[in-house]
Scaffold this active site. Structure first.
Site, PDB file in Angstrom:
ATOM      1  N   GLN A  92      79.720  68.677  66.164  1.00 38.95           N
ATOM      2  CA  GLN A  92      78.669  69.240  65.869  1.00 38.95           C
ATOM      3  C   GLN A  92      78.076  69.170  64.250  1.00 38.95           C
ATOM      4  O   GLN A  92      77.107  69.895  63.836  1.00 38.95           O
ATOM      5  CB  GLN A  92      78.496  70.813  66.135  1.00 38.95           C
ATOM      6  N   THR A  97      82.294  82.905  67.213  1.00 42.39           N
ATOM      7  CA  THR A  97      82.065  84.431  66.300  1.00 42.39           C
ATOM      8  C   THR A  97      83.027  85.451  66.740  1.00 42.39           C
ATOM      9  O   THR A  97      83.550  86.274  65.833  1.00 42.39           O
ATOM     10  CB  THR A  97      80.518  84.631  66.629  1.00 42.39           C
ATOM     11  N   ASP A 146      82.992  80.129  58.204  1.00 47.13           N
ATOM     12  CA  ASP A 146      82.303  79.505  59.227  1.00 47.13           C
ATOM     13  C   ASP A 146      81.589  78.360  59.168  1.00 47.13           C
ATOM     14  O   ASP A 146      81.097  78.095  58.100  1.00 47.13           O
ATOM     15  CB  ASP A 146      81.338  80.767  59.808  1.00 47.13           C
TER      16      ASP A 146
END
Length: 710
Positions: free
Chosen positions: A249, A33, A218
């Protein structure tokens, strides 16, 4: 360029790269981030791109708000980057291009409650029973067909004479007709409509390509094929694309996520560069050793090993217990020990593969007096009182049938379902909404006065908002005039009133951030918004599924139920390699939630869900490394008790595990118990509360004969 101060070399490369197409493989806890927001700052401050020409796409409102806050802090007056979820971006596009889609500007966005209301009306008209045709299954059927591009007519043709499929196809057709009449869209439509628009209207697509120069995405590993298509259309041939994600992930393939888009990024964009962030700022190296060891068993991934930024002497502990109750007791004892050492329950979490696994740990925590909360319950905007207030706001903005059916009976106004159904039928015949038809009603029996009173209420509220265009002030008026406050106070539901107050605070924040936004914009925002309370505050242990834990982190994490066919689950095992790899990624996510301490547990008890005895998960073996310590049980010393007479001579002559009914025994974990019955391999023992009666192997080393009851 002071904004890159504090970044490591990999992060600096990711921020400063001049490449047009960039893939950043960001491992768990690697500061993605920060990299993403700093990249935007670099584009604005150094490259000279206007903030309005930058589009940053996230996949949760929490992430979008966090990014907005950081950019505001770093860019000050230069902020203004288009940052939102992809659904919110699509709402914006549809709002500007509504005419090209045959919609109205103030279209309605349906949530799950609205969808179920439409199904309820369809079931009423077709005579279907909800028990026979579950809402969840039908909504899944509708969504799958829409995403696959299958129309209601095609769905009918594909039912092949199946009664159930035929019923669902009829409901699908009714559902789509209702949406069209209401000028409403569900969440699937938001993406599908924009994707269709970009595919069929070159003028519109080019207009939106010119709107932006840079697209940043993102969690790129979680995009599905519709989302990818929209992003690809926005990028076109000229715009820059910067994606951040971690293929390791990818845990949402069951809802369409396709990690091939990030794994194959360099094939779709041959001129692209890949930058890997593997410096982890969250977990200890011992925790990461287990994570790295586990995920390396997967194929078709971008190779990386996470490296910790700090070290710790605490190993990862694995405990294998007799049954699920004993497993929960082992976890609870660890929690209590840590708490007595000064560690907060707030910093502890128990993760499990499926919700049903929480039963035993919840029961044990209650018995041991350890406070806990099950994370992932009803979201803020899904609470009944919030739905009540929003139904009134929607009556003021849209006056749609679904909002009417909720608001007119909350609180009750002596207007029954039969009356409402009659109004619905007449309204349909006259091409009106139910509320529009109410305004024209001449007679409707005893309910006429109550209906007229409801119409006056809504019109008065509309007039009030025109006079005082403040959303929170309007909510206060609704609370009083509608009777909601009186209803909640009568039922002593103070918490509901507190939730309404929280909603008012939410509206104030919305108005402060968007001074020119309308009530319609707020209503649409609420329909899009996710969980407002991302992590509850308080001294409670958090219990949650691994999926719910994505994006969170805790000092101490317990991963329970690590048994084959549980984690990995049975369905994935049956699916074979791809299913197992998804489960392994899920386990990887679970492990990397831990910052300082990680405990793994399994049990050998009988599973009523699986219908057989448990065995340790293959993931335990795959994680084996010097950092993983197996905790073995130590037999407690024999103790005498004055409450029972020990017949020493009888005990000495009997074999160690040759028990008889009535014998007093001591179990290493459950304490004292009385033998109830025995068979060839097991002994049935009644233990003190809270453990109850258990069946244990006669050869189990942790049980000792203590005496015989007199």
């Amino acid at each position: 360029m002071e904004y890159i101060n504090g970044l490591n070399e990999q992060q600096k490369e990711a921020v400063l790269t001049p490449y047009k197409h960039v893939r950043v493989i960001a491992g768990a806890g690697s500061g993605k981030t920060r990299v993403l927001t700093t990249r935007i700052v670099h584009l604005v401050k150094t490259v000279g791109i206007s903030p309005r020409k930058i589009c940053a796409i996230t996949f949760t409102n929490k992430a979008a708000n966090e990014m907005k806050a950081r950019l505001q802090d770093m860019l000050k007056d230069e902020s203004g980057v288009n940052t939102s979820t992809i659904h919110a971006l699509c709402v914006r596009i549809i709002r500007e291009e509504f005419e090209a889609l045959g919609l109205v500007r103030n279209f309605t966005i349906l949530d799950s409650t609205d969808q179920q209301s439409i199904l309820k009306e369809a079931y009423r008209q077709f005579g279907y029973e909800r028990k026979a045709l579950k809402y969840g299954r039908v909504l899944g059927y509708i969504s799958n067909n829409k995403v696959a591009g299958i129309s209601p007519d095609q769905a009918h043709a594909m039912s092949y004479g199946s009664y159930e499929d035929g019923c669902m196809a009829k409901v699908y057709e009714f559902y789509q007709t209702q949406l069209k009449e209401m000028f409403a869209l569900d969440f699937d439509d938001l993406l599908l409509q924009v994707n269709h628009l970009f595919k069929t209207n070159e003028t519109v697509k080019q207009r939106w390509q010119r709107r932006f120069n840079v697209i940043l995405v993102d969690e790129f590993q979680d995009v599905d094929h519709i989302q990818y298509s929209i992003i690809d259309s926005l990028v076109g041939d000229e715009n820059e694309l910067y994606v951040v994600g971690d293929p390791d992930q990818t845990i949402y393939t069951w809802r369409g996520a396709n990690m091939d888009f990030i794994v194959g990024f360099n094939k779709h964009y041959p001129d692209s560069i890949t930058i890997t962030l593997n410096q982890n700022y969250r977990s200890t190296q011992k925790i990461l050793d287990c994570a790295n060891q586990l995920i390396n068993w997967n194929t078709n991934r971008v190779k990386k090993d996470l490296i910790a930024n700090f070290e710790s002497d605490e190993p990862v502990i694995y405990g294998h217990q007799d049954d699920e109750e004993m497993e929960s007791y082992w976890i609870a004892k660890k929690m209590r020990m840590l708490h007595e050492e000064g560690h907060s329950y707030l910093d502890m979490a128990v993760l499990y593969r499926s919700n049903y696994l929480s039963r035993s740990i919840e029961k044990t925590l209650v018995n041991m007096g350890i406070p806990y909360v099950v994370y992932g319950g009803l979201r803020f905007y899904d609470r009944a009182e919030i739905k009540d207030m929003m139904s009134y706001l929607r009556m003021i903005t849209h006056g749609d049938d679904l909002a009417l059916r909720r608001s007119i009976v909350t609180p009750r106004r002596k207007i029954g379902e039969k009356t409402l159904n009659k109004i619905a039928d007449e309204a349909k015949e006259n091409g009106r909404t139910m509320y529009e038809h109410m305004c024209y009603l001449e007679a409707i029996g005893e309910a006429k006065a109550n209906i007229a009173g409801f119409v006056r209420l809504i019109e008065d509220l509309r007039a009030y908002y025109i006079l005082y265009p403040s959303i929170d002030r309007l909510m206060q008026r609704i609370l009083e005039d509608s009777g909601l406050r009186k209803m909640y106070e009568k039922d002593e539901e103070i918490e509901r009133l507190e939730s309404i107050k929280e909603l008012m605070g939410d509206a104030i924040s919305f108005q402060e951030s968007n001074p020119s936004a309308s009530l319609e914009s707020y209503v649409q925002m609420v329909s899009l918004y996710g969980d407002k309370d991302s992590v509850l505050e308080g001294e409670f242990v958090r219990l949650m599924t691994v999926h719910a834990a994505k994006g969170l982190e805790f000092d101490t994490v317990f991963i329970m139920g690590l048994n084959d066919d549980v984690f990995p689950n049975r369905t994935s095992v049956i699916e074979g390699k791809e299913g197992i790899q998804e489960e392994r990624r899920l386990a990887y996510v679970a492990v990397t939630r831990a910052k300082k301490r990680l405990f793994l547990s399994s049990n050998q008890g009988f599973s009523y869900v699986m219908g057989r005895g448990n065995r340790p998960s293959r993931f335990i073996k795959e994680m084996e490394n010097p950092s993983l310590v197996h905790e073995t049980k130590r037999a407690a010393p024999r103790q005498s008790t004055p409450q029972f007479e020990t017949r020493q001579s009888e005990l000495i002559t009997r074999a160690k595990n040759n028990y008889r009914p009535g014998d007093l025994i001591v179990h290493d974990e459950f304490g004292e118990g009385i033998v109830i019955s025995i068979d060839e391999d097991t002994v049935k023992i009644a233990f003190k509360f809270p453990f109850g009666t258990k069946t244990i192997s006669r050869m189990f080393a942790g049980i000792r004969l203590k005496g015989v009851l007199t």
